[in-house]
Design an enzyme around this catalytic site. Structure first.
Site, PDB file in Angstrom:
ATOM      1  N   CYS A  84       0.832  -1.204   0.000  1.00 54.50           N
ATOM      2  CA  CYS A  84       0.000   0.000   0.000  1.00 54.50           C
ATOM      3  C   CYS A  84       0.869   1.256   0.000  1.00 54.50           C
ATOM      4  O   CYS A  84       1.470   1.591  -1.005  1.00 54.50           O
ATOM      5  CB  CYS A  84      -0.985  -0.026   1.165  1.00 54.50           C
ATOM      6  SG  CYS A  84      -2.325   1.176   1.000  1.00 54.50           S
ATOM      7  N   HIS A 202      -3.544  -5.109  -0.340  1.00 52.15           N
ATOM      8  CA  HIS A 202      -3.043  -5.629   0.935  1.00 52.15           C
ATOM      9  C   HIS A 202      -3.045  -7.156   0.890  1.00 52.15           C
ATOM     10  O   HIS A 202      -4.093  -7.770   1.133  1.00 52.15           O
ATOM     11  CB  HIS A 202      -3.923  -5.154   2.090  1.00 52.15           C
ATOM     12  CG  HIS A 202      -3.718  -3.725   2.457  1.00 52.15           C
ATOM     13  ND1 HIS A 202      -2.836  -3.322   3.438  1.00 52.15           N
ATOM     14  CD2 HIS A 202      -4.269  -2.590   1.957  1.00 52.15           C
ATOM     15  CE1 HIS A 202      -2.864  -2.011   3.536  1.00 52.15           C
ATOM     16  NE2 HIS A 202      -3.726  -1.536   2.647  1.00 52.15           N
ATOM     17  N   GLU A 204      -1.927  -9.191   3.056  1.00 45.62           N
ATOM     18  CA  GLU A 204      -2.228  -9.720   4.397  1.00 45.62           C
ATOM     19  C   GLU A 204      -3.719  -9.666   4.699  1.00 45.62           C
ATOM     20  O   GLU A 204      -4.170 -10.239   5.694  1.00 45.62           O
ATOM     21  CB  GLU A 204      -1.436  -8.957   5.460  1.00 45.62           C
ATOM     22  CG  GLU A 204      -1.986  -7.613   5.877  1.00 45.62           C
ATOM     23  CD  GLU A 204      -1.732  -6.469   4.895  1.00 45.62           C
ATOM     24  OE1 GLU A 204      -2.034  -5.317   5.235  1.00 45.62           O
ATOM     25  OE2 GLU A 204      -1.239  -6.731   3.783  1.00 45.62           O
ATOM     26  N   ASP A 251     -22.018  -8.689  17.187  1.00 45.05           N
ATOM     27  CA  ASP A 251     -22.305  -7.813  18.319  1.00 45.05           C
ATOM     28  C   ASP A 251     -21.756  -8.473  19.573  1.00 45.05           C
ATOM     29  O   ASP A 251     -22.186  -9.564  19.963  1.00 45.05           O
ATOM     30  CB  ASP A 251     -23.809  -7.601  18.457  1.00 45.05           C
ATOM     31  CG  ASP A 251     -24.392  -6.810  17.296  1.00 45.05           C
ATOM     32  OD1 ASP A 251     -23.623  -6.105  16.622  1.00 45.05           O
ATOM     33  OD2 ASP A 251     -25.605  -6.908  17.051  1.00 45.05           O
TER      34      ASP A 251
END
Length: 571
Positions: A84, A202, A204, A251
């Site tokens: 990046c 990315h 990863e 949640d």
């Protein structure tokens, strides 16, 4: 088994580098951290996971004396993988926003590759940042790519999150390893010349495909074949496409034993009961249910093909994140086995510790989450308060809001706002304060008394307090203040399994240029396909239907593909 090659990691202190570490070690390699410029010259291979903003990255490299040593290392054609910003800093300069928050002269880079990094034009592309899974088209055949297929139809998409890109020019064409298309704009998605490799995506965070890229790169360094690239015929008419994302939300709250569990209520009901911490008990709809442990559930969703995973700490208002060790540990453990983006929400705000009196800024709170393994932070109530202040001031940016402080260091792509509105039904637009955006409703979607219109009133504190501001106003203000993505919920639809609120999604996504994630209401595969076909959202999120195993993630994606909507299909 650990390999003989040791990877030197250049971690300049910003963003989620933990995932890069875990990806490297999962491929069997050990890591040494670069802490002084003198270590660069003696490194066997350097991986530079540039995360955050260009200005922050280059400032640290220069101030710590790394820039000159790194430039010499690259000029000597020693093995290097930039990720990046680790790719963008190789170019001569960047247009990215400077430290004060204003656009200025292009910021100088390392100058290894000709050309400058520029911003996507919001007038030509639908959403900026470019966030999500997209394909690549090869310009060279590289040993680093030996375990993956790179063409526009391979199905091996990789994960991108960026607002700035490097255009292909005559001067840098020989560097191009792959290119990618975003809304008609072609750009460089990876580069290689000799032993110097870098990616805009990315690896990863790109699942198995990304891990295979890192594995191929490191093995090629180890056996001395990395530089043996060959050009391939390039089809100028080939293009890639950004796929629609399927996001799973968990949640999370503490049970009576102090353990974190995944829970699901309806319409924001998170009342605590004597639940224990097991995955058993009530699994049907209705009430508040405990559905398992966060890391185990998230790992399951990763293997089943989730494109992103969001941990939402729904009771974080009771405790500051600096002391929230269980949630930090969840992120640390999750990042060891999950290689897709992780978002964390809840408690991202400035606060004062009630015992010590220490004041923690929103930036410090976010930094703890990033270092623990989060890629993005989701801001809820604080987003509404900041939007109210911004609008009341006439659009003045103070530089002190959570959006501004976090995005200036980590980039706008790291900041998500979570908007929790509820419908306010009205008989006519004229009956509503003009500051609110009123939407018309379909005939099958009218209010309880036949109302044909509504506006979406934002709430704070987990839906417990309503504010006099609409969802569209919050979204527009948040974008101006530095948010990079919107998680758009609807209290009325939450847990109802009747589909997403299309009227809300259309209203907000048409008012902003940043990506929108549809949330609340999904109950079957068709609800995902419908919201993608009928609105401009780039992603859709669900929780309960996946937790209860009523619908499988791959069933959703196959339905999308059958409807002509591109999805990431894993083998």
């Amino acid at each position: 088994m650990t390999k003989k090659l040791t990877v030197s990691l250049l971690d300049y202190g910003a963003g989620n580098v933990r995932s890069v570490r875990n990806a490297i070690t999962s491929c069997g390699y050990s890591i040494i951290d670069i802490t002084t410029p003198s270590q660069i010259a003696t490194a066997d291979v350097i991986i530079f996971p540039g995360v955050g903003s260009y200005h922050s990255a280059m400032s640290v490299l220069k101030n710590e004396g790394y820039d000159a040593a790194l430039r010499e290392y690259l000029q000597n054609d020693k093995p290097y993988l930039g990720i990046c910003l680790g790719m963008q800093t190789l170019f001569e300069s960047s247009e990215e926003t400077n430290e004060s928050g204003h656009r200025g002269a292009p910021l100088p880079g390392l100058g290894v590759i000709p050309g400058k990094v520029i911003k996507f034009d919001e007038r030509q592309v639908k959403s900026v940042p470019h966030i999500g899974w997209n394909g690549t088209i090869s310009h060279q055949q590289s040993p680093a790519m030996k375990y993956i297929t790179t063409d526009s139809t391979s199905g091996e998409e990789v994960y991108f999150v960026h607002s700035y890109y490097a255009p292909i020019t005559e001067e840098n064409a020989q560097w191009v390893l792959t290119r990618t298309t975003y809304e008609g704009q072609e750009y460089i998605s990876s580069v290689q010349r000799g032993n110097v490799v870098a990616t805009q995506f990315h690896p990863e965070k790109s699942g198995k495909t990304g891990l295979n890229f890192i594995k191929g790169f490191l093995e090629s360094v180890e056996d001395g074949t990395l530089s043996k690239t060959t050009p391939v015929p390039v089809n100028p008419n080939a293009h890639t496409q950004l796929v629609k994302r399927v996001v799973v939300a968990l949640d999370v709250r503490s049970n009576d034993n102090g353990d974190l569990v995944v829970t699901k209520g309806d319409q924001y009901d998170v009342r605590e009961k004597d639940d224990g911490d097991t995955a058993g008990g009530a699994t049907g709809r209705g009430g508040v249910r405990n559905l398992g442990k966060p890391v185990q559930l998230a790992a399951r969703y990763y293997t089943e093909g989730a494109d992103e995973i969001a941990f939402l700490n729904i009771t974080s208002f009771r405790q500051g994140v600096i002391e929230d060790m269980p949630m930090l540990q969840v992120l640390e453990e999750a990042s060891k086995c999950i290689f897709v983006p992780l978002t964390v929400g809840g408690g991202i705000r400035s606060y004062t510790d009630p015992e010590s009196g220490t004041v923690y800024s929103a930036l410090e709170v976010a930094s703890r989450y990033f270092r623990a393994g989060a890629d993005k932070v989701s801001i809820g109530s604080d987003a509404v308060y900041a939007a109210e202040d911004y609008i009341q001031s006439g659009g003045v940016k103070t530089g002190t809001t959570s959006f501004e402080t976090i995005s200036q260091v980590y980039g706008v792509q790291a900041v998500v706002i979570s908007i929790d509105p509820k419908r306010v039904y009205v008989d006519s637009p004229e009956s509503v304060d003009k500051k609110h955006t009123v939407v018309s409703l379909d005939s099958q979607d009218v209010g309880p008394n036949g109302e044909k219109y509504c506006w979406y009133q934002c709430t704070v504190k987990g839906g417990r307090e309503a504010r006099d501001i609409c969802a569209v106003s919050v979204a527009k203000a948040a974008e101006a203040l530095g948010a990079g993505e919107i998680m758009l919920n609807c209290i009325d639809m939450d847990g109802q399994c009747k589909g997403f609120d299309h009227a809300l999604m259309k209203a907000v996504s048409s008012a902003v240029t940043i990506p929108v994630i549809a949330s609340s209401g999904a109950g079957n595969e068709g609800h995902f396909s419908d919201v993608f076909k009928e609105t401009n959202v780039q992603a859709a999120l669900a929780a309960g239907m996946f937790h209860r195993k009523e619908v499988e993630i791959m069933s959703v994606k196959k339905h999308m593909e059958e409807c002509g909507i591109r999805a990431r299909i894993i083998g």
